[in-house]
Design a protein around this motif. Sequence first.
Motif, PDB file in Angstrom:
ATOM      1  N   LEU A 107    -123.397  12.438  17.081  1.00  0.00           N
ATOM      2  CA  LEU A 107    -122.156  13.073  17.483  1.00  0.00           C
ATOM      3  C   LEU A 107    -121.014  12.061  17.541  1.00  0.00           C
ATOM      4  N   GLU A 108    -121.297  10.859  18.044  1.00  0.00           N
ATOM      5  CA  GLU A 108    -120.278   9.808  18.082  1.00  0.00           C
ATOM      6  C   GLU A 108    -119.839   9.421  16.675  1.00  0.00           C
ATOM      7  N   ALA A 112    -114.254  12.047  11.954  1.00  0.00           N
ATOM      8  CA  ALA A 112    -113.240  13.094  12.057  1.00  0.00           C
ATOM      9  C   ALA A 112    -112.013  12.622  12.847  1.00  0.00           C
ATOM     10  N   HIS A 113    -112.011  11.336  13.237  1.00  0.00           N
ATOM     11  CA  HIS A 113    -110.915  10.749  14.015  1.00  0.00           C
ATOM     12  C   HIS A 113    -110.704  11.500  15.329  1.00  0.00           C
ATOM     13  N   LEU A 114    -111.808  11.810  16.010  1.00  0.00           N
ATOM     14  CA  LEU A 114    -111.771  12.474  17.302  1.00  0.00           C
ATOM     15  C   LEU A 114    -112.242  11.507  18.374  1.00  0.00           C
ATOM     16  N   GLU A 115    -111.679  11.629  19.552  1.00  0.00           N
ATOM     17  CA  GLU A 115    -112.097  10.786  20.670  1.00  0.00           C
ATOM     18  C   GLU A 115    -112.537  11.673  21.829  1.00  0.00           C
TER      19      GLU A 115
END
Length: 92
Positions: free
Chosen positions: A7-8, A14-17
Amino acid sequence: MIDKNELEKTARLAHLEFTAAELEALCEDMQGIIEFANEIDKASGKLGSNADAQRVLLTALRSDIPAKSAGQSAILGNSESESGMFRVKGGI
């Protein structure tokens, strides 16, 4: 099973934090989605060999009978504006 590392990695791609708590909750949600998809996959094979017969026959539906239009002036007569146009709400 999806783990936290997968998931990380996907989040990075996806450039998500996410915070640690968000990542944990997302991991649980994703696992629930995967389990649900697996249940659907198992159930889809239970239709039997006669699945086509269980579908709606096109002949069982109503016939498409063309009818004369009310005409542009009659339809635009229902408009509340002076320009004869209908207001369409946004956000569709």
